[in-house]
Design a protein around this motif. Structure first.
Motif, PDB file in Angstrom:
ATOM      1  N   LYS A   1       0.829  -1.193   0.000  1.00  0.00           N
ATOM      2  CA  LYS A   1       0.000   0.000   0.000  1.00  0.00           C
ATOM      3  C   LYS A   1       0.874   1.258   0.000  1.00  0.00           C
ATOM      4  O   LYS A   1       0.602   2.210  -0.708  1.00  0.00           O
ATOM      5  CB  LYS A   1      -0.914  -0.032   1.218  1.00  0.00           C
ATOM      6  N   GLY A   2       1.922   1.267   0.831  1.00  0.00           N
ATOM      7  CA  GLY A   2       2.828   2.409   0.905  1.00  0.00           C
ATOM      8  C   GLY A   2       3.545   2.649  -0.418  1.00  0.00           C
ATOM      9  O   GLY A   2       3.719   3.787  -0.850  1.00  0.00           O
ATOM     10  N   ARG A   3       3.994   1.552  -1.062  1.00  0.00           N
ATOM     11  CA  ARG A   3       4.670   1.701  -2.360  1.00  0.00           C
ATOM     12  C   ARG A   3       3.733   2.274  -3.409  1.00  0.00           C
ATOM     13  O   ARG A   3       4.124   3.117  -4.205  1.00  0.00           O
ATOM     14  CB  ARG A   3       5.229   0.358  -2.833  1.00  0.00           C
ATOM     15  N   ARG A   4       2.485   1.825  -3.409  1.00  0.00           N
ATOM     16  CA  ARG A   4       1.509   2.367  -4.375  1.00  0.00           C
ATOM     17  C   ARG A   4       1.263   3.846  -4.122  1.00  0.00           C
ATOM     18  O   ARG A   4       1.173   4.635  -5.061  1.00  0.00           O
ATOM     19  CB  ARG A   4       0.192   1.581  -4.296  1.00  0.00           C
ATOM     20  N   ALA A   5       1.159   4.225  -2.854  1.00  0.00           N
ATOM     21  CA  ALA A   5       0.938   5.631  -2.523  1.00  0.00           C
ATOM     22  C   ALA A   5       2.128   6.475  -2.965  1.00  0.00           C
ATOM     23  O   ALA A   5       1.950   7.570  -3.514  1.00  0.00           O
ATOM     24  CB  ALA A   5       0.695   5.787  -1.016  1.00  0.00           C
ATOM     25  N   ARG A   6       3.354   5.991  -2.721  1.00  0.00           N
ATOM     26  CA  ARG A   6       4.549   6.737  -3.162  1.00  0.00           C
ATOM     27  C   ARG A   6       4.617   6.827  -4.684  1.00  0.00           C
ATOM     28  O   ARG A   6       4.965   7.876  -5.228  1.00  0.00           O
ATOM     29  CB  ARG A   6       5.814   6.099  -2.597  1.00  0.00           C
ATOM     30  N   ALA A   7       4.252   5.758  -5.368  1.00  0.00           N
ATOM     31  CA  ALA A   7       4.258   5.776  -6.839  1.00  0.00           C
ATOM     32  C   ALA A   7       3.219   6.768  -7.361  1.00  0.00           C
ATOM     33  O   ALA A   7       3.479   7.509  -8.316  1.00  0.00           O
ATOM     34  CB  ALA A   7       3.983   4.378  -7.395  1.00  0.00           C
ATOM     35  N   ARG A   8       2.057   6.800  -6.724  1.00  0.00           N
ATOM     36  CA  ARG A   8       1.008   7.746  -7.118  1.00  0.00           C
ATOM     37  C   ARG A   8       1.480   9.177  -6.879  1.00  0.00           C
ATOM     38  O   ARG A   8       1.311  10.062  -7.714  1.00  0.00           O
ATOM     39  CB  ARG A   8      -0.281   7.455  -6.346  1.00  0.00           C
ATOM     40  N   ARG A   9       2.137   9.416  -5.726  1.00  0.00           N
ATOM     41  CA  ARG A   9       2.652  10.756  -5.406  1.00  0.00           C
ATOM     42  C   ARG A   9       3.717  11.180  -6.417  1.00  0.00           C
ATOM     43  O   ARG A   9       3.738  12.316  -6.873  1.00  0.00           O
ATOM     44  CB  ARG A   9       3.225  10.754  -3.985  1.00  0.00           C
ATOM     45  N   ARG A  10       4.628  10.268  -6.791  1.00  0.00           N
ATOM     46  CA  ARG A  10       5.648  10.586  -7.798  1.00  0.00           C
ATOM     47  C   ARG A  10       5.002  10.954  -9.125  1.00  0.00           C
ATOM     48  O   ARG A  10       5.411  11.904  -9.776  1.00  0.00           O
ATOM     49  CB  ARG A  10       6.606   9.407  -7.994  1.00  0.00           C
ATOM     50  N   ALA A  11       3.978  10.223  -9.514  1.00  0.00           N
ATOM     51  CA  ALA A  11       3.278  10.522 -10.774  1.00  0.00           C
ATOM     52  C   ALA A  11       2.596  11.885 -10.705  1.00  0.00           C
ATOM     53  O   ALA A  11       2.631  12.650 -11.678  1.00  0.00           O
ATOM     54  CB  ALA A  11       2.263   9.425 -11.081  1.00  0.00           C
ATOM     55  N   GLU A  12       1.994  12.204  -9.568  1.00  0.00           N
ATOM     56  CA  GLU A  12       1.347  13.512  -9.408  1.00  0.00           C
ATOM     57  C   GLU A  12       2.369  14.643  -9.504  1.00  0.00           C
ATOM     58  O   GLU A  12       2.140  15.649 -10.165  1.00  0.00           O
ATOM     59  CB  GLU A  12       0.630  13.590  -8.051  1.00  0.00           C
TER      60      GLU A  12
END
Length: 185
Positions: A1-12
């Motif tokens: 879950k944390g990795r997905r959130a960080r990946a989403r934040r990087r994309a944003e």
């Protein structure tokens, strides 16, 4: 879950395209500086002005305190504190030197022509507008109040508003340093 959130934040952040350009300014010693000079370094960046009566000194104190907290921790990479003026008419290199000596000893101040400073601020979507001068010719500059965290690739990783404490900023920067993945593909 944390990795997905960080990946989403990087994309944003990548989509925001903040701070992706280069700037060319001069530091308080008169040396030319470009954003690319800081590539490979962690940077905490603040835009403000030396005649600011309260907000800028408070934010620079907070930024300085966050850097000091992080410097106490062995194993963390160094963090470069950086101040870019939004008032180049009054904030020449000498004015920056006098003003910044009251803050962190490594705080680097940058200034330039009005066009160069405006271009640097535009890259971060900084709002700055000089108010009307008073009878003594003094004026206040209304501006965005954010501290930006740039990763070693030079791209924005996070930003902190006035409500964030030095301790919060230090915790956030520490977390970014420990989990850093370049935003560039």
């Amino acid at each position: 879950k944390g990795r997905r959130a960080r990946a989403r934040r990087r994309a944003e952040l990548r989509a925001l395209a903040l701070g992706q350009g280069n700037f060319q300014l001069q530091d308080q010693a008169g040396r030319p500086r470009r954003k690319s000079d800081f590539r490979g370094q962690w940077v905490l960046l603040y835009f403000g002005f030396t005649h600011c009566p309260d907000v800028c000194p408070e934010e620079l104190e907070k930024l300085s305190r966050a850097v000091e907290l992080l410097e106490r921790e062995p194993g963390l990479p160094p963090l470069q504190p950086l101040f870019i003026t939004v008032d180049p008419q009054r904030d020449d290199a000498a004015a920056l030197g006098r003003y910044l000596r009251d803050f962190h000893p490594r705080l680097l101040g940058l200034t330039g022509s009005a066009e160069e400073v405006r271009a640097a601020g535009s890259a971060y979507r900084v709002y700055a507008s000089a108010g009307p001068p008073d009878e003594a010719g003094d004026y206040i500059v209304d501006h965005s109040v954010l501290i930006y965290l740039l990763g070693p690739d030079g791209l924005l990783l996070d930003c902190y508003g006035r409500a964030k404490s030095a301790e919060h900023i230090a915790r956030s920067v520490r977390r970014h340093m420990r989990t850093y993945r370049p935003l560039r593909d």
